[in-house]
Write a protein that holds these residues in place. Structure first.
Motif, PDB file in Angstrom:
ATOM      1  N   VAL A  69       0.859  -1.181   0.000  1.00 45.81           N
ATOM      2  CA  VAL A  69       0.000   0.000   0.000  1.00 45.81           C
ATOM      3  C   VAL A  69       0.897   1.233   0.000  1.00 45.81           C
ATOM      4  CG1 VAL A  69      -1.811   1.263   1.206  1.00 45.81           C
ATOM      5  CG2 VAL A  69      -1.771  -1.241   1.289  1.00 45.81           C
ATOM      6  N   HIS A  70       0.764   2.041  -1.055  1.00 45.01           N
ATOM      7  CA  HIS A  70       1.581   3.255  -1.161  1.00 45.01           C
ATOM      8  C   HIS A  70       0.800   4.320  -1.914  1.00 45.01           C
ATOM      9  CE1 HIS A  70       5.062   5.826  -1.284  1.00 45.01           C
ATOM     10  NE2 HIS A  70       5.062   5.856  -2.612  1.00 45.01           N
ATOM     11  N   ASP A  71       0.686   5.488  -1.304  1.00 44.09           N
ATOM     12  CA  ASP A  71      -0.028   6.615  -1.907  1.00 44.09           C
ATOM     13  C   ASP A  71      -1.465   6.237  -2.297  1.00 44.09           C
ATOM     14  OD1 ASP A  71       2.125   8.294  -1.595  1.00 44.09           O
ATOM     15  OD2 ASP A  71       2.920   7.919  -3.609  1.00 44.09           O
ATOM     16  N   GLY A  72      -2.128   5.460  -1.456  1.00 47.42           N
ATOM     17  CA  GLY A  72      -3.512   5.104  -1.689  1.00 47.42           C
ATOM     18  C   GLY A  72      -3.732   4.056  -2.757  1.00 47.42           C
ATOM     19  N   VAL A  73      -2.668   3.386  -3.196  1.00 46.26           N
ATOM     20  CA  VAL A  73      -2.773   2.365  -4.246  1.00 46.26           C
ATOM     21  C   VAL A  73      -2.309   1.024  -3.676  1.00 46.26           C
ATOM     22  CG1 VAL A  73      -2.015   1.651  -6.540  1.00 46.26           C
ATOM     23  CG2 VAL A  73      -2.372   4.079  -6.043  1.00 46.26           C
ATOM     24  N   VAL A  74      -3.068  -0.024  -3.974  1.00 47.75           N
ATOM     25  CA  VAL A  74      -2.718  -1.375  -3.531  1.00 47.75           C
ATOM     26  C   VAL A  74      -2.157  -2.147  -4.712  1.00 47.75           C
ATOM     27  CG1 VAL A  74      -3.566  -3.530  -2.547  1.00 47.75           C
ATOM     28  CG2 VAL A  74      -4.544  -1.349  -1.795  1.00 47.75           C
ATOM     29  N   THR A  75      -0.953  -2.686  -4.544  1.00 50.00           N
ATOM     30  CA  THR A  75      -0.334  -3.508  -5.581  1.00 50.00           C
ATOM     31  C   THR A  75       0.193  -4.792  -4.963  1.00 50.00           C
ATOM     32  OG1 THR A  75       1.811  -2.402  -5.285  1.00 50.00           O
ATOM     33  CG2 THR A  75       0.328  -1.504  -6.973  1.00 50.00           C
ATOM     34  N   THR A  76       0.409  -5.775  -5.810  1.00 52.12           N
ATOM     35  CA  THR A  76       1.010  -7.038  -5.386  1.00 52.12           C
ATOM     36  C   THR A  76       2.364  -7.175  -6.057  1.00 52.12           C
ATOM     37  OG1 THR A  76      -1.158  -8.077  -5.151  1.00 52.12           O
ATOM     38  CG2 THR A  76       0.749  -9.537  -5.299  1.00 52.12           C
ATOM     39  N   PRO A  77       3.459  -7.090  -5.318  1.00 53.91           N
ATOM     40  CA  PRO A  77       4.781  -7.203  -5.944  1.00 53.91           C
ATOM     41  C   PRO A  77       4.920  -8.526  -6.684  1.00 53.91           C
ATOM     42  CG  PRO A  77       4.968  -6.432  -3.683  1.00 53.91           C
ATOM     43  CD  PRO A  77       3.546  -6.857  -3.875  1.00 53.91           C
ATOM     44  N   PRO A  78       5.497  -8.510  -7.877  1.00 58.81           N
ATOM     45  CA  PRO A  78       5.680  -9.758  -8.639  1.00 58.81           C
ATOM     46  C   PRO A  78       6.818 -10.586  -8.034  1.00 58.81           C
ATOM     47  CG  PRO A  78       6.635  -7.910  -9.828  1.00 58.81           C
ATOM     48  CD  PRO A  78       5.975  -7.321  -8.627  1.00 58.81           C
ATOM     49  N   LEU A  79       6.461 -11.630  -7.319  1.00 59.44           N
ATOM     50  CA  LEU A  79       7.446 -12.462  -6.646  1.00 59.44           C
ATOM     51  C   LEU A  79       7.344 -13.898  -7.141  1.00 59.44           C
ATOM     52  CD1 LEU A  79       6.858 -11.259  -2.960  1.00 59.44           C
ATOM     53  CD2 LEU A  79       8.445 -10.306  -4.646  1.00 59.44           C
ATOM     54  N   ASP A  80       8.475 -14.553  -7.225  1.00 57.15           N
ATOM     55  CA  ASP A  80       8.479 -15.981  -7.512  1.00 57.15           C
ATOM     56  C   ASP A  80       7.992 -16.738  -6.282  1.00 57.15           C
ATOM     57  OD1 ASP A  80       9.496 -15.569 -10.047  1.00 57.15           O
ATOM     58  OD2 ASP A  80      11.583 -15.694  -9.381  1.00 57.15           O
ATOM     59  N   SER A  81       7.190 -17.755  -6.516  1.00 54.28           N
ATOM     60  CA  SER A  81       6.706 -18.591  -5.417  1.00 54.28           C
ATOM     61  C   SER A  81       7.507 -19.880  -5.396  1.00 54.28           C
ATOM     62  CB  SER A  81       5.214 -18.894  -5.590  1.00 54.28           C
ATOM     63  OG  SER A  81       4.736 -19.662  -4.517  1.00 54.28           O
ATOM     64  N   GLY A  82       8.315 -20.035  -4.350  1.00 56.73           N
ATOM     65  CA  GLY A  82       9.179 -21.204  -4.260  1.00 56.73           C
ATOM     66  C   GLY A  82       8.509 -22.379  -3.577  1.00 56.73           C
ATOM     67  N   ILE A  83       9.341 -23.297  -3.115  1.00 55.93           N
ATOM     68  CA  ILE A  83       8.877 -24.523  -2.463  1.00 55.93           C
ATOM     69  C   ILE A  83       8.715 -24.268  -0.967  1.00 55.93           C
ATOM     70  CG2 ILE A  83       9.462 -26.922  -1.964  1.00 55.93           C
ATOM     71  CD1 ILE A  83       8.738 -26.439  -4.835  1.00 55.93           C
ATOM     72  N   PRO A  84       7.644 -24.767  -0.351  1.00 59.61           N
ATOM     73  CA  PRO A  84       7.488 -24.594   1.098  1.00 59.61           C
ATOM     74  C   PRO A  84       8.653 -25.195   1.878  1.00 59.61           C
ATOM     75  CG  PRO A  84       5.422 -25.309   0.113  1.00 59.61           C
ATOM     76  CD  PRO A  84       6.466 -25.412  -0.958  1.00 59.61           C
ATOM     77  N   LEU A  85       8.870 -24.685   3.068  1.00 60.83           N
ATOM     78  CA  LEU A  85       9.905 -25.199   3.955  1.00 60.83           C
ATOM     79  C   LEU A  85       9.611 -26.662   4.297  1.00 60.83           C
ATOM     80  CD1 LEU A  85      10.133 -22.170   6.425  1.00 60.83           C
ATOM     81  CD2 LEU A  85      11.583 -22.631   4.424  1.00 60.83           C
TER      82      LEU A  85
END
Length: 373
Positions: free
Chosen positions: A267-283
């Motif tokens: 959340v920044h300056d009233g805007v909601v975004t989802t950072p593009p992240l790689d989803s790895g393997i669970p612990l």
């Protein structure tokens, strides 16, 4: 305690607050007068006195032992005097004597039951106090403030008489910046709590030692593997843990390793975004990964807020099966401060289900970058 709010009006193991002596006396005398009046009006005062035998039982559930003794003695005295003063046919004296004896016996039983209740309540309060002290060492109380960030949030186990569940979080101010962990152990029950302890302990120790997030994640993965090996020996189920490990330092970006966890919202300056992240393997499943864990970077400017959560929030469903719309509801709550936001989302999600049943642990955190950074 590790959340902003602990709303437990009906299910917390707390001692019942007894009524004050004046209130108790007024209540007992009022009931006695009512029963006597009904007896006079109906012409069957002695048998209506049977209603008074419920007074000691009620007192045993609500009052102190001393108050219960008073109510039992008062009830026995009123019944005895009424039987003696009312008189009646000689053939009814046996019934009247049995009424007095029954009242006396129920009064003694009520005093004993009250003593057992209070003893059990005190034992449970001691156990809960001990558990709360242990929890403060397992899960850091929120909010947590470091030079880099302010972390606040809500933590609610699905079994609300348990202080720790399968959702975990931790915050460590390391030499390389502040490191934040949020995770979700697969499954529920005591075995899930054991895996949660293993991850938290490993994170708390290794976050101060390992200079890179990838090395830190490798240690967390190894901790879950070791826990599973012990679980297998004792016949428990093996577990994996989804997790986000984030590092925030003095720069304008944040580092993160996603181990199969829910993506954060920025959340920044009233805007909601989802950072593009790689989803790895669970612990705990690192050996199945084709490649080692990698670090992603995303912009995290001063004054912005990260929302981290477990699937207890995102998988909340309405009665018709609709999932809780996190992004939509988050946008509607942007006017709240980072301190208020987790609580508001949690309560909104509970209202979204149209019932009070909680089917999974819930952890909702806000990570606010310090304005001076």
């Amino acid at each position: 305690m590790p959340r902003i709010r602990r709303k437990r009006p009906a299910h917390v193991l707390e001692a019942i607050e007894p009524p004050g002596n004046p209130d108790m006396i007024v209540g007992v005398v009022s009931v006695t007068i009512l029963v006597e009046l009904l007896g006079v009006l109906s012409g069957s005062a002695v048998w209506l006195l049977g209603l008074l035998v419920f007074l000691p039982g009620t007192a045993s559930a609500l009052c102190t032992v001393r108050q219960t003794r008073f109510v039992s003695g008062w009830t026995t005295l009123v019944v005895t005097l009424t039987v003696l003063l009312r008189g009646g046919d000689s053939g009814q004296w046996l019934d009247r004597a049995l009424l007095v004896l029954l009242t006396l016996a129920l009064g003694m039983t009520s005093v004993y039951a009250c003593h057992r209740r209070i003893k059990r309540e005190h034992e449970m309060l001691r156990l809960r106090s001990t558990a709360a002290a242990m929890q403060r060492h397992i899960l850091h109380p929120l909010p947590v403030v470091t030079e880099d960030i302010l972390v606040n949030g809500v933590y609610e186990p699905v079994q609300e008489d348990r202080l720790v569940g399968g959702d975990i979080y931790d915050v460590v101010a390391s030499p390389w910046g502040t490191r934040v962990l949020i995770g979700d152990v697969q499954g529920k029950g005591l075995a899930a709590v054991g895996a949660a302890f293993a991850v938290i302990g490993a994170f708390r120790e290794a976050a101060h030692r390992e200079p890179t997030l990838t090395a830190l994640v490798d240690i967390l993965d190894a901790a879950v593997v070791r826990h599973n090996s012990y679980a297998e020996q004792t016949g428990d189920d093996e577990r994996f843990v989804t997790a986000l490990v984030i590092c925030v330092d003095g720069g304008a970006e944040a580092q993160v390793v996603n181990c199969g966890h829910i993506q954060p919202r920025l959340v920044h300056d009233g805007v909601v975004t989802t950072p593009p992240l790689d989803s790895g393997i669970p612990l705990g499943l690192g050996e199945l990964a084709a490649e080692p864990a990698t670090v992603d970077w995303f912009a995290f400017p001063a004054g912005s807020t990260l929302l981290l959560s477990t699937d207890g929030l995102t998988e909340t469903r309405a009665a018709d099966g609709t999932f809780y719309p996190v992004d939509e509801r988050l946008t509607s709550h942007l006017g709240l401060s980072p301190t208020e936001l987790p609580q508001a989302l949690y309560e909104d999600a509970r209202a979204f289900t149209d019932n009070d049943d909680q089917h999974d642990d819930v952890a909702v955190l806000t990570v606010r970058r310090s304005p001076h950074r």
